[in-house]
Design a protein around this motif. Structure first.
Motif, mmCIF file in Angstrom:
data_model
loop_
_atom_site.group_PDB
_atom_site.id
_atom_site.type_symbol
_atom_site.label_atom_id
_atom_site.label_comp_id
_atom_site.label_asym_id
_atom_site.label_seq_id
_atom_site.Cartn_x
_atom_site.Cartn_y
_atom_site.Cartn_z
ATOM 1 N N VAL A 1 0.904 -1.218 0.061
ATOM 2 C CA VAL A 1 0.003 0.009 -0.091
ATOM 3 C C VAL A 1 0.934 1.343 0.012
ATOM 4 O O VAL A 1 1.784 1.411 0.819
ATOM 5 C CB VAL A 1 -0.855 -0.059 1.230
ATOM 6 N N THR A 2 0.788 2.289 -1.031
ATOM 7 C CA THR A 2 1.320 3.370 -1.148
ATOM 8 C C THR A 2 0.300 4.457 -0.823
ATOM 9 O O THR A 2 -0.986 4.430 -1.453
ATOM 10 C CB THR A 2 2.211 3.615 -2.479
ATOM 11 N N VAL A 3 0.529 5.281 -0.078
ATOM 12 C CA VAL A 3 -0.414 6.540 0.236
ATOM 13 C C VAL A 3 0.601 7.790 -0.173
ATOM 14 O O VAL A 3 1.474 8.144 0.739
ATOM 15 C CB VAL A 3 -0.851 6.604 1.743
ATOM 16 N N ALA A 4 -0.177 8.614 -0.975
ATOM 17 C CA ALA A 4 0.474 9.877 -1.512
ATOM 18 C C ALA A 4 -0.550 10.904 -0.508
ATOM 19 O O ALA A 4 -1.707 10.986 -1.044
ATOM 20 C CB ALA A 4 0.291 10.234 -2.912
ATOM 21 N N THR B 1 2.427 3.773 9.371
ATOM 22 C CA THR B 1 3.674 2.736 9.773
ATOM 23 C C THR B 1 3.200 1.457 10.598
ATOM 24 O O THR B 1 3.686 0.418 10.089
ATOM 25 C CB THR B 1 4.771 3.336 10.312
ATOM 26 N N GLU B 2 2.569 2.036 11.730
ATOM 27 C CA GLU B 2 2.064 0.928 12.315
ATOM 28 C C GLU B 2 0.954 -0.135 11.630
ATOM 29 O O GLU B 2 1.037 -1.313 11.973
ATOM 30 C CB GLU B 2 1.482 1.225 13.795
ATOM 31 N N LEU B 3 0.236 0.457 10.645
ATOM 32 C CA LEU B 3 -0.871 -0.372 10.264
ATOM 33 C C LEU B 3 -0.227 -1.090 9.152
ATOM 34 O O LEU B 3 -0.757 -1.961 8.686
ATOM 35 C CB LEU B 3 -1.846 0.495 9.837
ATOM 36 N N GLY B 4 0.885 -0.617 8.538
ATOM 37 C CA GLY B 4 1.503 -1.687 7.487
ATOM 38 C C GLY B 4 1.795 -1.019 6.169
ATOM 39 O O GLY B 4 2.132 -1.578 5.302
ATOM 40 N N VAL B 5 1.611 0.387 6.099
ATOM 41 C CA VAL B 5 1.926 0.967 4.925
ATOM 42 C C VAL B 5 3.220 0.806 4.366
ATOM 43 O O VAL B 5 4.328 0.444 5.154
ATOM 44 C CB VAL B 5 1.807 2.576 4.928
ATOM 45 N N SER B 6 3.248 0.515 3.027
ATOM 46 C CA SER B 6 4.669 0.173 2.135
ATOM 47 C C SER B 6 5.539 1.520 1.761
ATOM 48 O O SER B 6 6.688 1.418 1.912
ATOM 49 C CB SER B 6 4.382 -0.609 1.049
ATOM 50 N N THR B 7 4.740 2.401 1.346
ATOM 51 C CA THR B 7 5.380 3.593 0.864
ATOM 52 C C THR B 7 4.541 4.815 1.170
ATOM 53 O O THR B 7 3.257 4.655 1.145
ATOM 54 C CB THR B 7 5.767 3.345 -0.700
ATOM 55 N N ILE B 8 5.128 6.091 1.612
ATOM 56 C CA ILE B 8 4.485 7.215 1.708
ATOM 57 C C ILE B 8 5.008 8.171 1.052
ATOM 58 O O ILE B 8 6.396 8.326 1.025
ATOM 59 C CB ILE B 8 4.573 7.576 3.289
ATOM 60 N N PRO C 1 8.928 1.062 5.950
ATOM 61 C CA PRO C 1 8.142 1.507 4.606
ATOM 62 C C PRO C 1 9.160 2.742 4.203
ATOM 63 O O PRO C 1 10.125 2.946 4.837
ATOM 64 C CB PRO C 1 6.869 2.388 5.370
ATOM 65 N N GLN C 2 9.115 2.842 2.857
ATOM 66 C CA GLN C 2 9.800 3.798 2.115
ATOM 67 C C GLN C 2 9.110 5.138 2.361
ATOM 68 O O GLN C 2 7.804 5.397 2.440
ATOM 69 C CB GLN C 2 9.935 3.351 0.548
ATOM 70 N N LEU C 3 9.909 6.222 2.366
ATOM 71 C CA LEU C 3 9.627 7.504 2.155
ATOM 72 C C LEU C 3 9.933 8.260 1.142
ATOM 73 O O LEU C 3 11.475 8.450 1.105
ATOM 74 C CB LEU C 3 9.884 8.292 3.630
ATOM 75 N N THR C 4 9.492 8.892 0.275
ATOM 76 C CA THR C 4 9.941 9.579 -0.928
ATOM 77 C C THR C 4 10.186 11.055 -0.855
ATOM 78 O O THR C 4 9.470 11.698 0.347
ATOM 79 C CB THR C 4 8.976 9.377 -2.306
ATOM 80 N N GLU C 5 10.890 11.785 -1.826
ATOM 81 C CA GLU C 5 10.794 13.154 -1.516
ATOM 82 C C GLU C 5 9.246 13.505 -1.995
ATOM 83 O O GLU C 5 8.633 12.945 -2.642
ATOM 84 C CB GLU C 5 11.772 13.507 -2.723
ATOM 85 N N PRO C 6 9.043 14.700 -1.737
ATOM 86 C CA PRO C 6 7.728 15.373 -1.871
ATOM 87 C C PRO C 6 7.359 15.434 -3.498
ATOM 88 O O PRO C 6 8.290 15.675 -4.124
ATOM 89 C CB PRO C 6 7.797 16.869 -1.541
ATOM 90 N N LEU C 7 6.448 14.974 -3.854
ATOM 91 C CA LEU C 7 5.849 14.874 -5.410
ATOM 92 C C LEU C 7 4.875 15.978 -5.482
ATOM 93 O O LEU C 7 3.874 15.995 -4.837
ATOM 94 C CB LEU C 7 5.798 13.541 -5.901
ATOM 95 N N THR C 8 4.648 16.507 -6.615
ATOM 96 C CA THR C 8 3.272 17.383 -6.979
ATOM 97 C C THR C 8 2.396 16.354 -7.449
ATOM 98 O O THR C 8 2.563 15.005 -7.870
ATOM 99 C CB THR C 8 3.785 18.131 -8.221
#
Length: 247
Positions: free
Chosen positions: A79-82, A100-107, A148-155
């Motif tokens: 699960v990825t959440v933007a 993160t506690e709930l299991g997100v893969s990428t934010i 989980p992965q954390l990316t740079e901010p995206l538009t």
């Protein structure tokens, strides 16, 4: 037994030892007062799980002898959440912790047409470091073997154009579509708006990019609550199907 983290580069399976430094060293040695000879569980955040015994404690790191190792399978549901950056930073940080506690893969921190927080380039790196620390603490508490992965901010435009997902979903307050989607075994991307939600143009852009609208109910959720709900929605489905290996 608590689970702690170190980088893959700090684990030498051939020599049967590992090194822990940084925040994890501080927590283990300064807070928990771990001593030489004590056993700990360590993961590289990428599925490797090691039982180790602390061998030597230095000023900023310690070494440990690896007693046993195993490999945890990667979850087959991701699960990825933007989520839009929020005006109140503590609300965004609450989302980071709970997702993160709930299991997100990428934010993915996101900048939309109505995003009120636009940190300068100079401040972004500091924020990312703080956010990763929050996520690491939450992952430690919930004993996750995959960080989980954390990316740079995206538009919004760049987030909506991301590829490689089986399901692309955009919760929208004007939608009446119930969240009847099958998530098990899929890669899922949610786009979550910030204060004021998405504009009509953004919704149209998301539709054109292959996103499906869905409703999270008749009441309006705060942005961080909607982000948490999205991850919890998938977790609930997996628990109902007894696919608890997602963690």
């Amino acid at each position: 037994m608590e689970l702690f983290y170190t980088s893959t580069q700090h684990i030498d399976l051939d020599a049967r030892n590992l090194v822990v430094d940084g925040d994890e060293f501080h927590h283990l040695v300064r807070v928990l007062r771990k001593k030489t000879g004590e056993k700990i569980l360590v993961t590289d955040g990428n599925g490797l799980r090691c039982e180790a015994s602390i061998a030597e404690i230095g000023k900023t790191s310690f070494t440990a002898d690896i007693l046993a190792c195993s490999r945890i399978d990667r979850p087959n549901t991701e699960v990825t959440v933007a989520l839009s950056l929020l005006k109140a930073p503590q609300r965004f940080e609450l989302f980071l912790e709970k997702a993160t506690e709930l299991g997100v893969s990428t934010i993915i921190p996101m900048l939309t047409a109505r995003t009120l927080s636009h940190p300068s380039n100079e401040k972004v790196q500091g924020k990312l470091n703080r956010w990763r620390t929050i996520m690491l603490s939450a992952a430690r508490q919930s004993k996750r073997h995959y960080l989980p992965q954390l990316t740079e901010p995206l538009t919004f435009k760049k987030a909506a154009a991301l590829q490689g997902y089986d399901l692309k979903l955009i919760p929208y307050e004007l939608s009446e579509a119930p969240p009847k989607v099958k998530c098990s075994g899929k890669k899922i991307l949610f786009l979550i708006g910030g204060e004021g939600g998405f504009t009509a143009n953004e919704i149209e852009e998301a539709r054109a990019a292959g996103f499906n609208e869905l409703s999270f109910g008749k009441t309006i959720l705060r942005a961080e609550t909607a982000g948490i709900f999205a991850v919890a929605l998938v977790r609930t489905q997996l628990l109902e199907e007894e696919r608890i290996e997602w963690f």
